[in-house]
Design an enzyme around this catalytic site. Structure first.
Site, PDB file in Angstrom:
ATOM      1  N   ILE A   1       7.237  -6.713  -0.785  1.00 47.64           N
ATOM      2  CA  ILE A   1       7.738  -7.876  -1.536  1.00 47.64           C
ATOM      3  C   ILE A   1       9.192  -8.216  -1.217  1.00 47.64           C
ATOM      4  O   ILE A   1       9.673  -9.292  -1.577  1.00 47.64           O
ATOM      5  CB  ILE A   1       7.589  -7.698  -3.074  1.00 47.64           C
ATOM      6  CG1 ILE A   1       8.209  -6.371  -3.541  1.00 47.64           C
ATOM      7  CG2 ILE A   1       6.136  -7.834  -3.491  1.00 47.64           C
ATOM      8  CD1 ILE A   1       8.454  -6.304  -5.038  1.00 47.64           C
TER       9      ILE A   1
ATOM     10  N   LEU B   1       0.818  -1.221   0.000  1.00 47.20           N
ATOM     11  CA  LEU B   1       0.000   0.000   0.000  1.00 47.20           C
ATOM     12  C   LEU B   1       0.854   1.275   0.000  1.00 47.20           C
ATOM     13  O   LEU B   1       0.398   2.324   0.451  1.00 47.20           O
ATOM     14  CB  LEU B   1      -1.003   0.005   1.173  1.00 47.20           C
ATOM     15  CG  LEU B   1      -2.012  -1.159   1.174  1.00 47.20           C
ATOM     16  CD1 LEU B   1      -2.943  -1.049   2.382  1.00 47.20           C
ATOM     17  CD2 LEU B   1      -2.830  -1.166  -0.125  1.00 47.20           C
TER      18      LEU B   1
ATOM     19  N   TYR C   1      15.158   2.516 -13.473  1.00 46.57           N
ATOM     20  CA  TYR C   1      13.881   1.787 -13.556  1.00 46.57           C
ATOM     21  C   TYR C   1      13.878   0.868 -14.786  1.00 46.57           C
ATOM     22  O   TYR C   1      13.532  -0.312 -14.691  1.00 46.57           O
ATOM     23  CB  TYR C   1      12.736   2.805 -13.625  1.00 46.57           C
ATOM     24  CG  TYR C   1      11.380   2.235 -13.963  1.00 46.57           C
ATOM     25  CD1 TYR C   1      10.589   1.610 -13.003  1.00 46.57           C
ATOM     26  CD2 TYR C   1      10.865   2.340 -15.264  1.00 46.57           C
ATOM     27  CE1 TYR C   1       9.338   1.100 -13.320  1.00 46.57           C
ATOM     28  CE2 TYR C   1       9.620   1.839 -15.592  1.00 46.57           C
ATOM     29  CZ  TYR C   1       8.851   1.223 -14.620  1.00 46.57           C
ATOM     30  OH  TYR C   1       7.614   0.717 -14.942  1.00 46.57           O
TER      31      TYR C   1
ATOM     32  N   GLY D   1      -0.529   1.880  -3.550  1.00 49.29           N
ATOM     33  CA  GLY D   1      -1.805   1.202  -3.800  1.00 49.29           C
ATOM     34  C   GLY D   1      -2.877   1.646  -2.817  1.00 49.29           C
ATOM     35  O   GLY D   1      -2.570   2.186  -1.751  1.00 49.29           O
TER      36      GLY D   1
ATOM     37  N   GLY E   1      15.648  13.803 -19.527  1.00 47.80           N
ATOM     38  CA  GLY E   1      15.539  12.349 -19.474  1.00 47.80           C
ATOM     39  C   GLY E   1      14.319  11.778 -20.160  1.00 47.80           C
ATOM     40  O   GLY E   1      14.172  10.558 -20.229  1.00 47.80           O
TER      41      GLY E   1
HETATM   42  N1  LIG Z   1       1.199   2.333 -15.677  1.00 42.54           N
HETATM   43  C1  LIG Z   1       2.011   2.216 -16.722  1.00 42.54           C
HETATM   44  O1  LIG Z   1       1.914   2.971 -17.685  1.00 42.54           O
HETATM   45  C2  LIG Z   1       3.043   1.112 -16.751  1.00 42.54           C
HETATM   46  C3  LIG Z   1       3.866   1.016 -17.888  1.00 42.54           C
HETATM   47  C4  LIG Z   1       4.837   0.020 -17.926  1.00 42.54           C
HETATM   48  C5  LIG Z   1       4.960  -0.875 -16.876  1.00 42.54           C
HETATM   49  N2  LIG Z   1       4.154  -0.755 -15.783  1.00 42.54           N
HETATM   50  C6  LIG Z   1       4.337  -1.702 -14.698  1.00 42.54           C
HETATM   51  O2  LIG Z   1       3.083  -2.244 -14.320  1.00 42.54           O
HETATM   52  C7  LIG Z   1       3.076  -2.509 -12.911  1.00 42.54           C
HETATM   53  C8  LIG Z   1       1.876  -1.865 -12.260  1.00 42.54           C
HETATM   54  O3  LIG Z   1       1.922  -0.464 -12.505  1.00 42.54           O
HETATM   55  P1  LIG Z   1       0.746   0.528 -12.042  1.00 42.54           P
HETATM   56  O4  LIG Z   1       0.655   1.607 -13.051  1.00 42.54           O
HETATM   57  O5  LIG Z   1      -0.455  -0.257 -11.690  1.00 42.54           O
HETATM   58  O6  LIG Z   1       1.420   1.170 -10.743  1.00 42.54           O
HETATM   59  P2  LIG Z   1       0.864   1.376  -9.262  1.00 42.54           P
HETATM   60  O7  LIG Z   1       1.853   2.222  -8.536  1.00 42.54           O
HETATM   61  O8  LIG Z   1      -0.558   1.834  -9.305  1.00 42.54           O
HETATM   62  O9  LIG Z   1       0.905  -0.103  -8.696  1.00 42.54           O
HETATM   63  C9  LIG Z   1       2.050  -0.648  -8.076  1.00 42.54           C
HETATM   64  C10 LIG Z   1       1.606  -1.314  -6.800  1.00 42.54           C
HETATM   65  O10 LIG Z   1       2.735  -1.926  -6.201  1.00 42.54           O
HETATM   66  C11 LIG Z   1       2.689  -1.673  -4.803  1.00 42.54           C
HETATM   67  N3  LIG Z   1       4.067  -1.725  -4.286  1.00 42.54           N
HETATM   68  C12 LIG Z   1       5.070  -0.858  -4.541  1.00 42.54           C
HETATM   69  N4  LIG Z   1       6.187  -1.230  -3.895  1.00 42.54           N
HETATM   70  C13 LIG Z   1       5.872  -2.370  -3.223  1.00 42.54           C
HETATM   71  C14 LIG Z   1       6.611  -3.231  -2.354  1.00 42.54           C
HETATM   72  N5  LIG Z   1       7.887  -2.990  -2.054  1.00 42.54           N
HETATM   73  N6  LIG Z   1       5.973  -4.304  -1.835  1.00 42.54           N
HETATM   74  C15 LIG Z   1       4.666  -4.547  -2.127  1.00 42.54           C
HETATM   75  N7  LIG Z   1       3.925  -3.769  -2.933  1.00 42.54           N
HETATM   76  C16 LIG Z   1       4.526  -2.688  -3.473  1.00 42.54           C
HETATM   77  C17 LIG Z   1       2.053  -0.310  -4.652  1.00 42.54           C
HETATM   78  O11 LIG Z   1       1.474  -0.087  -3.380  1.00 42.54           O
HETATM   79  C18 LIG Z   1       1.021  -0.346  -5.768  1.00 42.54           C
HETATM   80  O12 LIG Z   1      -0.222  -0.835  -5.323  1.00 42.54           O
HETATM   81  C19 LIG Z   1       4.413  -2.017 -12.375  1.00 42.54           C
HETATM   82  O13 LIG Z   1       5.301  -3.110 -12.289  1.00 42.54           O
HETATM   83  C20 LIG Z   1       4.881  -1.043 -13.432  1.00 42.54           C
HETATM   84  O14 LIG Z   1       6.288  -0.935 -13.462  1.00 42.54           O
HETATM   85  C21 LIG Z   1       3.202   0.225 -15.692  1.00 42.54           C
END
Ligand SMILES: NC(=O)c1ccc[n+]([C@@H]2O[C@H](COP(=O)([O-])OP(=O)(O)OC[C@H]3O[C@@H](n4cnc5c(N)ncnc54)[C@H](O)[C@@H]3O)[C@@H](O)[C@H]2O)c1
Length: 315
Positions: free
Chosen positions: A59, A35, A148, A38, A274
Site C-alpha cells: 500500500i 501477502l 501502533y 495475508g 506494555g
Molecule cells: N484482529 C484484531 O483483533 C484487530 C483489532 C483491531 C484492529 N484490527 C485491524 O483490522 C485490520 C485487519 O486485521 P487482521 O486481524 O485481519 O490482520 P491480518 O494481518 O490478518 O491482515 C492484514 C493484511 O494486511 C496485509 N498487509 C500488511 N502490510 C501491508 C502492506 N504494506 N501493503 C499491503 N498489504 C499489507 C497483510 O498481508 C494481511 O493480509 C488491521 O488494520 C488491524 O489493525 C484488527
C-alpha cells in the site's frame, strides 16, 4: 448494497471474511494485499464467485493510485496494516510507514479514483490505553500506549482532513479483539486462534502473566457486518466495535479448553510489558449510528472457531 469495492488487506483474517461476504452478495471486489501476513488460501471461496480480483502490492507504492483509478470503486475498505503492537514498539518507523504513510497513500488514491467513502479498520483496544472507564466510550481521551495505537489515532485526523478538503466520506471503526475462523494462529495478536490450535495439537498453551488481564472479544462475522453497515451509514464517525464484555485470559483459556475437550492446564510465563490490564469497548454509538450490535456469544463463537480449526488442521 455495495456494488464495487476495494478491500486492502483482503487476504488477511478480517479482510478475507469481508471479501467473501460482499462478493457473495454480488459486489465486484478488488483485493490489494502484499501477502506479508495475508494468505491467498483464505480467498478460495470468495474467488469462486467470479467477483473477486486480486492484486499483490504494498500500500506504500505509488502504483496504488493508478490501480484504484482504473478500478473506480465506490467504497474502499482499508484493512491492510502492520497489526503487531509489540513490533510497533521495536520498529516504530516500519509501523508508521505502513500504518500512517501507507494509509495516506490509500486514502489519497481513493479520492483520485472518485470513491465516495473509505471505511477504516481502526483499533479501539490500542487507542484508549489504560483507563478506569470500562466499557470505554468514544468520548474517552485517546492515550495509546504503542506506536501502533498512535498510528490508528493519527489516521482519524487525516480522515477528517480528507472529508473537509475533498468531501470524502469516512467511517473509522475501532475494533476490539477480533476472533474467529481463519485467524492466524502463529502471530502475537490472535489469542483465541493460538489457544485453539495449540490445544487441538495437544500442547500446553502459554499465558503471559497471571491471566487476569481482560479483553473484549468480538466475533469476525459481527465485525464484517459493522464494515458493511459503515459503507452506507455513519459518515464522519469514529465508532467502537466491541461487545462491552470483559473476559480474562484465564476464563478464555477455560472456555477454549472446554470447547476442545482438553484437560491440559496452561503454562504461566512472565508477563510481557506494555499489556494494558483491562480493555473493553462501549459500542452504544455504533448501535445508534449504524444499527449495529454484536449477536455472537463468546461460547458459540469459540465453538465455531474450534470446528473450523478442526477442519483446517494445517492452517
Ligand atoms: N484482529 C484484531 O483483533 C484487530 C483489532 C483491531 C484492529 N484490527 C485491524 O483490522 C485490520 C485487519 O486485521 P487482521 O486481524 O485481519 O490482520 P491480518 O494481518 O490478518 O491482515 C492484514 C493484511 O494486511 C496485509 N498487509 C500488511 N502490510 C501491508 C502492506 N504494506 N501493503 C499491503 N498489504 C499489507 C497483510 O498481508 C494481511 O493480509 C488491521 O488494520 C488491524 O489493525 C484488527
Amino acid at each position: 448494497m455495495i456494488t464495487r469495492a476495494v478491500v486492502t488487506g483482503g487476504a488477511g483474517f478480517i479482510g478475507a471474511n469481508l471479501v467473501e461476504r460482499i462478493a457473495d452478495e454480488g459486489a465486484d471486489v478488488l483485493v490489494v494485499d502484499d501477502l506479508s501476513s495475508g494468505r491467498l488460501v483464505r480467498l478460495i471461496d470468495a474467488r469462486a464467485t467470479g467477483n473477486v480480483n486480486f492484486h499483490q502490492a504494498d500500500i506504500r507504492q505509488p502504483e496504488i493510485v493508478d490501480l484504484l483509478a482504473k478500478f473506480a470503486p465506490e467504497v474502499v475498505f482499508h484493512l491492510a496494516a502492520q497489526i503487531d503492537a509489540r513490533r510497533s514498539v521495536v520498529e516504530p518507523v516500519v509501523d508508521a510507514s505502513i500504518n500512517v504513510v501507507g494509509t495516506v497513500n490509500v486514502v489519497q488514491a481513493a479520492v483520485e479514483a472518485g470513491a465516495s467513502r473509505v471505511v477504516f479498520a481502526s483499533s479501539g483496544g490500542a487507542q484508549f490505553g489504560t483507563t478506569d472507564t470500562l466499557p470505554t466510550p468514544e468520548t474517552e481521551p485517546r492515550r495509546p500506549e504503542s506506536p501502533y495505537g498512535v498510528a490508528k489515532a493519527v489516521v482519524d485526523r487525516y480522515l477528517e482532513y480528507y472529508a473537509a478538503a475533498h468531501g470524502l466520506e469516512y467511517v473509522s471503526l475501532g475494533f476490539a479483539n477480533v476472533y474467529g475462523p481463519g485467524q492466524d494462529p502463529h502471530g502475537e495478536a490472535g489469542v483465541v486462534a493460538i489457544f485453539v490450535q495449540t490445544l487441538l495439537r495437544a500442547r500446553p498453551a502459554k499465558i503471559y502473566g497471571d491471566g487476569s488481564i481482560t479483553r473484549d472479544y468480538v466475533y469476525v462475522d459481527d465485525v464484517v457486518d459493522a464494515c458493511i453497515r459503515a459503507a452506507q451509514r455513519g459518515a464522519g464517525h469514529y465508532l467502537n466495535i466491541g461487545t462491552g464484555m470483559e473476559t480474562s485470559v484465564n476464563r478464555l483459556y477455560d472456555m477454549v479448553a472446554k470447547a476442545v475437550g482438553s484437560p491440559l492446564r496452561p503454562e504461566y510465563l512472565a508477563a510481557k510489558p506494555g499489556d494494558v490490564p483491562r480493555s473493553c469497548l462501549d459500542a452504544s454509538l455504533a448501535k445508534e449510528v449504524l444499527g449495529w450490535e454484536p449477536w455472537m456469544t463468546l461460547e458459540e463463537g469459540i465453538d465455531r472457531t474450534v470446528q473450523w480449526f478442526r477442519r483446517h488442521p494445517d492452517f
